[in-house]
Write an enzyme that holds these catalytic residues in place. Structure first.
Site, PDB file in Angstrom:
ATOM      1  CG  HIS A 446      -0.323   0.071   3.246  1.00 39.23           C
ATOM      2  ND1 HIS A 446      -0.416   1.331   2.790  1.00 39.23           N
ATOM      3  CD2 HIS A 446       0.049  -1.267   3.204  1.00 39.23           C
ATOM      4  CE1 HIS A 446       0.574   1.551   3.994  1.00 39.23           C
ATOM      5  NE2 HIS A 446       1.048  -0.452   4.095  1.00 39.23           N
ATOM      6  CB  CYS A 465       0.686  -3.753   5.088  1.00 37.01           C
ATOM      7  SG  CYS A 465      -0.699  -4.993   5.693  1.00 37.01           S
TER       8      CYS A 465
END
Length: 543
Positions: A446, A465
């Site tokens: 992301h 992440c």
């Protein structure tokens, strides 16, 4: 006529004797397999017949006939296998794991084919066959048991075609060495690491470098015993030629250049100043670096033989993402990965879609550990940072509530019955785009509003992440086969503050890996810090 009859009877007698001898050997092989099965592969003492179940099936199909031995001579010469077992050393493996000592001891016995050594031949037949299969398996899937790092890895071994490999032993047209070596990784990365392992361990061109006493940073103009130690350290690993230096205890421009090269090869800030991080890297001993090379060769054995014609490769330890097409890097960017206590796992999957202007549904662990203290201090934190608050009601339903209605001082980890959702916007933790490859770890790539962090050399800041430096570039590439989604349209959609999911016409494979040693495009050996202590865990278990 009588002479012909006598010759015929003699031949029948010889045939029956041969058949009887082979029958006895087959019976002995069968009996040994029964004992090995009873001991779950740990027989004879000091040996491990790891593939005993596959061998039982294989020998049973052959009525336990010997693979390697005839009545009076070898019918399948084990020299080729023995050579491959010894060559496993150069693949970073230990030849003694493949019954080498007992095989060489028995095979060279002059009396091996005598009647009293029938059982020895039977056992040797099994051990030779197990060594062949074990070596092929370790070349294909690796020797190290990935379960020791199961918390961080999602390792799925390639299927070893055991019975097919075993069938090669009965096919005179197939070379044993070729059948074994066909299981090795075919990538340049693996071959280059193998070459460096030989260079570091066996060439004699790299010496064990001396340690440098810790102390103040060293730079241009420094002199003394610690500089002398630094110069000897760099000379031993061929970054510097000590004979070319007039003063062997002074930090001059040549020493600075060598330090900068070392820093580049170790992912350090290349300022030519020997500070704490550079001291630490310089003092890692040669023996440890050799183990790192072996471990990273093993990691290539864990990967599929074919990564695909187009894929994304994230090296967690290098904070880096590369996009490959036809084995060429066509895009790369910096990444931010998980903190040590929230490490990014290793696995592979397929990116299937991306989300523009994503909501961020805060995982409960992050909500109670990171966000709750801030909310309890002042619940206006939620509004200021664009969060909505939801409460779980009956039947696991969610209802949005006003943060002012919650008695925050009494909320803790045990009674936190809420969901935090950060809405799309400039300060959303996921930035403007996320790239989804649904997995059990809830990991994805992301964007991030904290772009200043990419200027840091070490970038372990996330909760697992992977934040990427150039999300729009990656989105443009992945959507280049959809006219609607050119770069201009992607950027225009990002300004809407409305969540939009876009599926890829051509999903792309992604590999999240942890490489602490590799050869770069300039042919230079790179090492990286073992940020999650995964190398150390393997060393403690296997070395």
């Amino acid at each position: 006529m009588k002479k012909i009859l006598l010759v015929f009877l003699f031949m029948v007698l010889i045939f029956n004797l041969n058949a009887a001898a082979q029958s006895e050997l087959a019976m002995s092989i069968r009996n040994h397999l029964l004992v090995i099965e009873e001991y779950e592969g740990h027989f004879p003492e000091g040996e491990n017949v790891g593939f005993y179940q596959e061998l039982i099936e294989f020998y049973d199909q052959r009525h336990h006939r010997s693979i390697w031995f005839g009545e009076e001579k070898l019918k399948n010469d084990p020299k080729s296998l023995i050579k491959e077992i010894k060559n496993s050393y150069f693949e970073g493996l230990n030849p003694s794991d493949y019954h080498l000592a007992i095989i060489e001891s028995c095979i060279n016995e002059d009396s091996l084919f005598s009647e009293e050594h029938l059982d020895k031949r039977a056992l040797m037949d099994i051990l030779l066959t197990n060594a062949y299969l074990s070596l092929a398996s370790d070349y294909l899937n690796g020797k190290i048991d990935a379960e020791i790092i199961i918390d961080d890895y999602n390792y799925q071994a390639e299927s070893l075609e055991a019975q097919k490999l075993l069938s090669y032993l009965t096919n005179e047209k197939i070379e044993i060495s070729k059948a074994i070596n066909n299981q090795l990784p075919k990538t340049d990365n693996y071959e280059q690491l193998k070459e460096k392992l030989a260079y570091y361990r066996d060439s004699g061109k790299i010496e064990a470098w001396p340690k440098i006493e810790l102390g103040e940073s060293l730079g241009i103009g420094a002199a003394g015993i610690r500089v002398s130690q630094l110069i000897k350290n760099l000379d031993a690993r061929n970054y510097l030629n000590i004979e070319g230096l007039k003063y062997k205890d002074q930090f001059n421009q040549n020493v600075k250049w060598a330090v900068q090269q070392f820093q580049l090869d170790n992912g350090l800030k290349s300022d030519g100043v020997v500070g704490k991080k550079t001291f630490t890297a310089l003092n890692i001993p040669l023996e440890y670096r050799i183990k790192q090379l072996i471990i990273n060769m093993e990691r290539w054995r864990w990967l599929p033989e074919n990564l695909g014609s187009r894929y994304i490769y994230v090296n967690i330890a290098d904070y880096n993402l590369k996009l490959y097409e036809d084995n060429q890097v066509i895009m790369q960017m910096k990444t931010i990965v998980g903190k040590e206590q929230r490490s990014t796992p290793v696995f592979s999957d397929t990116i299937k879609y991306l989300v523009i202007n994503p909501y961020w549904y805060v995982p409960k662990s992050i909500a109670v550990e990171d966000k709750l203290p801030l909310i309890k201090e002042d619940y206006s934190y939620l509004k200021e940072n664009n969060y909505s608050l939801f409460q779980y009601t009956g039947n696991n339903k969610l209802e949005e509530i006003d943060p002012a209605e919650v008695n925050w001082p009494k909320i803790d980890e045990d009674n936190f019955n809420y969901l935090l959702r950060q809405n799309p916007g400039d300060n959303n933790a996921l930035g403007r785009i996320k790239f989804m490859f649904p997995n059990k770890f809830s990991i994805y790539l992301h964007d991030t509003p904290g772009r200043y962090l990419f200027s840091e050399n070490e970038r372990g800041f996330s909760s697992g992440c992977i934040r990427i430096e150039k999300p729009i570039d990656l989105a443009e590439y992945l959507l280049n086969d959809q006219e609607k989604w050119n770069r201009e349209n992607i950027e225009e959609e990002m300004e809407n503050d409305k969540e939009k999911t876009v599926y890829l016409k051509n999903p792309i494979k992604i590999y999240l890996q942890y490489n602490t040693a590799w050869i770069d495009s300039f042919g230079r050996l790179n090492f990286r810090e073992d940020i999650y202590k995964r190398d150390q865990k393997i060393i403690e278990e296997y070395f």
